[in-house]
Design a protein around this motif. Structure first.
Motif: not given
Length: 288
Positions: A232-252
């Motif tokens: 959960g560190k990425d979300a806490q830091a407001g870090k852009a990730t594949f999940v934040s950009l694609l969404g959880l299902e999109g990343a999968k």
């Protein structure tokens, strides 16, 4: 087959690393090096040994290269965990090196693991001198300022950037930070054999990106007790990730498509590459 084979690799590589560390002068530094070299999935070592097997190179012959990539990876984790980088207190379910010892010892242990990796790549067991030189050059390129270290620099810069990274920028970052060492591992067998590297390079590019997407998914869905580090560190830091950009299902979905690409790249090797295909599926199904 894959879980059993991965377990065999883990045991063999740990033994090789333990032997290498045991040859070092006794003291806190050696203890910290040995501590940092314990555990982990050993996926990179697996890729080295299985890519070597495609060309008829035995595990015994390729083992120093497998241990080398894990030593290099261990160094990167020790430094990555430090307060000046990601400031993590847990790694593989245990206190990080700078927490268990101190920051100076962690820096030195990481430095020593890095140089140990190149020493292992020079082991005569690996074959003719020109192949060992090629292996050293490939590892240096994968881990240095155009590879893993470059990716880490981009990651640090992103923390203070004016805007979150785009998908293309994250892809470029992770191709260095995570993908470069995975690419080296998957191509190591071809390097040792003096063979064509292109199919394994294509496999590794897709695999490395899928691996990072899976890591981003684990940071959202993973259990810290299984992952062995804080989630959960990425979300806490407001870090852009594949999940934040694609969404959880999109990343999968993207990770699954990349695994299809990786498997397709192995077609020239036929049934001999089955373990590498299973490794690709493991990358997006793991829980740690």
């Amino acid at each position: 087959m894959f879980p059993e084979r991965l377990s065999e690799v883990q045991i063999a590589v740990q033994h090789a690393l333990d032997q290498a560390v045991a040859r070092l002068p006794a003291g806190d530094l050696r203890d910290a090096i040995g501590y940092a070299a314990q555990g982990g999935k050993r996926l990179r070592a697996f890729l080295v040994l299985e890519s070597a097997a495609l060309f008829g190179i035995s595990q015994a012959q390729a083992l120093p290269a497998a241990a080398a990539v894990e030593a290099l990876h261990a160094y990167s984790l020790v430094h990555d965990d430090m307060p000046c980088m990601d400031d993590d207190e847990l790694r593989r379910g245990q206190p990080t090196v700078h927490v268990k010892w101190d920051e100076a010892t962690a820096v030195l242990a990481g430095d020593a693991l890095q140089t140990l990796a190149f020493e292992l790549c020079c082991d005569p067991t690996l074959g003719p001198a020109e192949r060992r030189v090629a292996l050293v050059a490939a590892l240096a390129q994968a881990s240095g300022a155009a590879g893993m270290v470059y990716g880490q620099a981009l990651d640090i810069a992103a923390e203070t950037a004016a805007a979150p990274l785009t998908l293309d920028e994250i892809t470029r970052l992770q191709a260095g930070k995570t993908g470069a060492l995975i690419s080296f591992a998957a191509e190591a067998g071809a390097i040792l054999a003096g063979a064509e590297r292109a199919p394994l390079a294509a496999y590794a590019r897709a695999l490395g990106l899928a691996f990072q997407i899976a890591d981003d998914i684990l940071d959202v869905e993973g259990d810290a007790a299984l992952v062995g580090k804080q989630v959960g560190k990425d979300a806490q830091a407001g870090k852009a990730t594949f999940v934040s950009l694609l969404g959880l299902e999109g990343a999968k979905s993207r990770a699954a498509a990349l695994i299809d690409e990786a498997e397709a790249a192995l077609a020239p090797y036929g049934a001999k590459a089955q373990n590498l295909r299973e490794a690709a599926r493991f990358v997006i199904s793991r829980d740690k």
